[in-house]
Write a protein that holds these residues in place. Sequence first.
Motif, PDB file in Angstrom:
ATOM      1  N   GLU A 106      24.892  -0.984  44.406  1.00  0.00           N
ATOM      2  CA  GLU A 106      24.044  -1.881  45.208  1.00  0.00           C
ATOM      3  C   GLU A 106      22.625  -1.860  44.644  1.00  0.00           C
ATOM      4  O   GLU A 106      22.047  -0.790  44.429  1.00  0.00           O
ATOM      5  CB  GLU A 106      24.040  -1.436  46.669  1.00  0.00           C
ATOM      6  N   LEU A 107      22.092  -3.053  44.393  1.00  0.00           N
ATOM      7  CA  LEU A 107      20.760  -3.200  43.803  1.00  0.00           C
ATOM      8  C   LEU A 107      19.896  -3.957  44.793  1.00  0.00           C
ATOM      9  O   LEU A 107      20.180  -5.110  45.125  1.00  0.00           O
ATOM     10  CB  LEU A 107      20.857  -3.959  42.480  1.00  0.00           C
ATOM     11  N   SER A 108      18.832  -3.323  45.278  1.00  0.00           N
ATOM     12  CA  SER A 108      17.998  -3.915  46.326  1.00  0.00           C
ATOM     13  C   SER A 108      16.546  -3.978  45.883  1.00  0.00           C
ATOM     14  O   SER A 108      15.966  -2.960  45.492  1.00  0.00           O
ATOM     15  CB  SER A 108      18.096  -3.091  47.618  1.00  0.00           C
ATOM     16  N   ALA A 109      15.984  -5.176  45.939  1.00  0.00           N
ATOM     17  CA  ALA A 109      14.563  -5.359  45.601  1.00  0.00           C
ATOM     18  C   ALA A 109      13.774  -5.600  46.884  1.00  0.00           C
ATOM     19  O   ALA A 109      14.259  -6.259  47.813  1.00  0.00           O
ATOM     20  CB  ALA A 109      14.389  -6.533  44.650  1.00  0.00           C
ATOM     21  N   GLN A 110      12.565  -5.102  46.928  1.00  0.00           N
ATOM     22  CA  GLN A 110      11.713  -5.298  48.099  1.00  0.00           C
ATOM     23  C   GLN A 110      11.165  -6.710  48.164  1.00  0.00           C
ATOM     24  O   GLN A 110      10.894  -7.237  49.237  1.00  0.00           O
ATOM     25  CB  GLN A 110      10.560  -4.280  48.083  1.00  0.00           C
ATOM     26  N   GLN A 111      11.008  -7.331  47.007  1.00  0.00           N
ATOM     27  CA  GLN A 111      10.449  -8.681  46.989  1.00  0.00           C
ATOM     28  C   GLN A 111      10.983  -9.448  45.768  1.00  0.00           C
ATOM     29  O   GLN A 111      11.537  -8.863  44.840  1.00  0.00           O
ATOM     30  CB  GLN A 111       8.925  -8.637  46.931  1.00  0.00           C
ATOM     31  N   MET A 112      10.825 -10.757  45.830  1.00  0.00           N
ATOM     32  CA  MET A 112      11.285 -11.605  44.741  1.00  0.00           C
ATOM     33  C   MET A 112      10.490 -11.336  43.467  1.00  0.00           C
ATOM     34  O   MET A 112       9.304 -11.055  43.507  1.00  0.00           O
ATOM     35  CB  MET A 112      11.158 -13.079  45.149  1.00  0.00           C
ATOM     36  N   GLN A 113      11.184 -11.397  42.327  1.00  0.00           N
ATOM     37  CA  GLN A 113      10.551 -11.249  41.021  1.00  0.00           C
ATOM     38  C   GLN A 113      10.868 -12.476  40.183  1.00  0.00           C
ATOM     39  O   GLN A 113      11.847 -13.182  40.431  1.00  0.00           O
ATOM     40  CB  GLN A 113      11.074  -9.986  40.321  1.00  0.00           C
ATOM     41  N   ASP A 114      10.054 -12.734  39.173  1.00  0.00           N
ATOM     42  CA  ASP A 114      10.327 -13.856  38.277  1.00  0.00           C
ATOM     43  C   ASP A 114      11.637 -13.657  37.537  1.00  0.00           C
ATOM     44  O   ASP A 114      12.366 -14.617  37.271  1.00  0.00           O
ATOM     45  CB  ASP A 114       9.188 -14.024  37.270  1.00  0.00           C
ATOM     46  N   MET A 115      11.923 -12.388  37.216  1.00  0.00           N
ATOM     47  CA  MET A 115      13.155 -12.096  36.494  1.00  0.00           C
ATOM     48  C   MET A 115      13.608 -10.672  36.789  1.00  0.00           C
ATOM     49  O   MET A 115      12.803  -9.749  36.849  1.00  0.00           O
ATOM     50  CB  MET A 115      12.940 -12.276  34.987  1.00  0.00           C
ATOM     51  N   PHE A 116      14.919 -10.517  36.996  1.00  0.00           N
ATOM     52  CA  PHE A 116      15.522  -9.198  37.132  1.00  0.00           C
ATOM     53  C   PHE A 116      16.290  -8.890  35.855  1.00  0.00           C
ATOM     54  O   PHE A 116      17.018  -9.742  35.338  1.00  0.00           O
ATOM     55  CB  PHE A 116      16.484  -9.150  38.327  1.00  0.00           C
ATOM     56  N   ASN A 117      16.145  -7.667  35.356  1.00  0.00           N
ATOM     57  CA  ASN A 117      16.859  -7.231  34.161  1.00  0.00           C
ATOM     58  C   ASN A 117      17.716  -6.031  34.528  1.00  0.00           C
ATOM     59  O   ASN A 117      17.204  -4.971  34.877  1.00  0.00           O
ATOM     60  CB  ASN A 117      15.873  -6.866  33.053  1.00  0.00           C
ATOM     61  N   PHE A 118      19.053  -6.212  34.512  1.00  0.00           N
ATOM     62  CA  PHE A 118      19.984  -5.148  34.850  1.00  0.00           C
ATOM     63  C   PHE A 118      20.652  -4.649  33.578  1.00  0.00           C
ATOM     64  O   PHE A 118      21.307  -5.415  32.863  1.00  0.00           O
ATOM     65  CB  PHE A 118      21.043  -5.645  35.842  1.00  0.00           C
ATOM     66  N   ILE A 119      20.510  -3.357  33.289  1.00  0.00           N
ATOM     67  CA  ILE A 119      21.057  -2.744  32.087  1.00  0.00           C
ATOM     68  C   ILE A 119      22.015  -1.641  32.502  1.00  0.00           C
ATOM     69  O   ILE A 119      21.627  -0.707  33.209  1.00  0.00           O
ATOM     70  CB  ILE A 119      19.935  -2.157  31.202  1.00  0.00           C
TER      71      ILE A 119
END
Length: 553
Positions: free
Chosen positions: A391-404
Amino acid sequence: MKGVVFTGDEIVCKGRKELLEIIEKDLEFFLLELLYGFIITPKEYWDFQKAEEDSKEKSQKLLNMVQERGEATCCWFLEQVERKHPGSIKILLVAVHGLGKELVQETGPSGLKSESPLFAEEGRSSKMENPAVCGESVVCHLCPCEDLPETIRPEVFLDSETSHERYRLCFTKAGSFLCFYTDVIFEVRGAVTITYHFDSWSKHLAEQNMEDWVVAGPLINIEADPAEAVAAVHFPHFLCLAGMAGKSDSQVHIAHFVEGGMSLEKPDRVGPYHVVLENPNFSPRGAILRTSRSWFKRKIKVHTVALLYQMLRFSSPKFHLYLLPNDSSLRKAVHEHEAQCASRRIDKPPWTLRPLTIGCHFFVETNDVRVCPKEVEFQYLDADKLQQYVELSAQQMQDMFNFIVMEKRKNELIWEALVTQEELKFPEMTSSPSSSVQGACCCTLSHAASGHSVESRAMKKTIRDHLVFTLENLREDDLNRFKFKLSELPIAEHFDNIPQGPLEKANAMELSRLLLGFYMEDYAVQVTVDVLNAINCRDEAERLLSLTRKRLE
């Protein structure tokens, strides 16, 4: 000038200037098409993405890669260009040698030529070497390629007695066919009806001693009428047998379940992605691997896919990331589970950079995103069980997410995805142009104030909002098929079909208005679900039901 023909390579060469202009406008699209079509490897894709070149240089490099791979690839690529930009081929033909030319494709060393599928009549199916449309088919750079037959979508229906989702294929002539949903290949001698569904390994293996055996693919329950018309069945497996010829491939068997229990059959052939059984009799069957020593189990390498889903019921970005053996029954189980959670698949290349070893550990690297759990053991779980995910949770929107995704012991890259803000969707922001602006403001304010009011607000959305969201999620060709099917679908008594005229140019918003105007809320949802199922958009149908069920109760 009629009758003059050009090969795909000639059109690419002589129309290079015009092609480069087209590619540069949609560089990312065409790069992904090459990846999905197995023209380039995942490594080549990532190297291309990371190259410090401008779009013009990358476009030239991409076209060079197409030409280097030969005539068949040139014709295939031109089909993708025409699909993305209808009319492009005519423009290229004018650039090459005026009007009235036909595109042809060389079919073999004999030099014989046949019409490209690009100019085939609508509805005609063509045999393609690259299985770009085949579910989540994976090509391993370590394994040799398989020559796959024509891909077909079977009829999908629900068995009222067993509640199994079943598939049906009715063949009228001899041939070989690859099922889009299950990855099973059927070789038939003539007219035959084949009915089949995914079965449960755990149910059939409950009383078996599995100490020396490992499941190696989906369990498929097949019936055929007449049975003798089926010459062979190719059962999919997810084992990576590269470099182990004569060691592991000789240990691959086909498990066969009858009333007396499990029996084992040696396959007639073992390929990189399928095991072949000729002249089969029918019952639940699937690939299985014999492992006589416990340490060998820990060295099994399997072809692997990564599936990324966005959870739509939260105001801040939240994702589920799965790493699975490439088993069509597991992918189906994940899709069904995520549909119930009101999630949507983010379309990223699913295959990993290399096969993984059962029992290895992996972790996810990313910035400003909470990762839970921190580390996961890669394993096979039967489709009946809930598949493990990160599970990947961000606190706020970002221009881009990079998942490695990294393998722990060797610290090697397994899979990587870039997700832009434009690729994400939020139901509370799609109801109308005016409300979307207001929704964006509400989202910012509520997040700052309480962190949960947006989620409460999303629960109050109308049936129309859910219809619009569902229809906007469809691809353009699926939306056109939806409108065509809607106009001819059998409708309940006292209701009328929506006329074809208003449907032709209707967008998602206008289409939802027509559905509610003709059928009211409850029946509009049912009609939409029936049409989505009829055109094989079953994930969207299930998601719409999950979004509207509480609202209609």
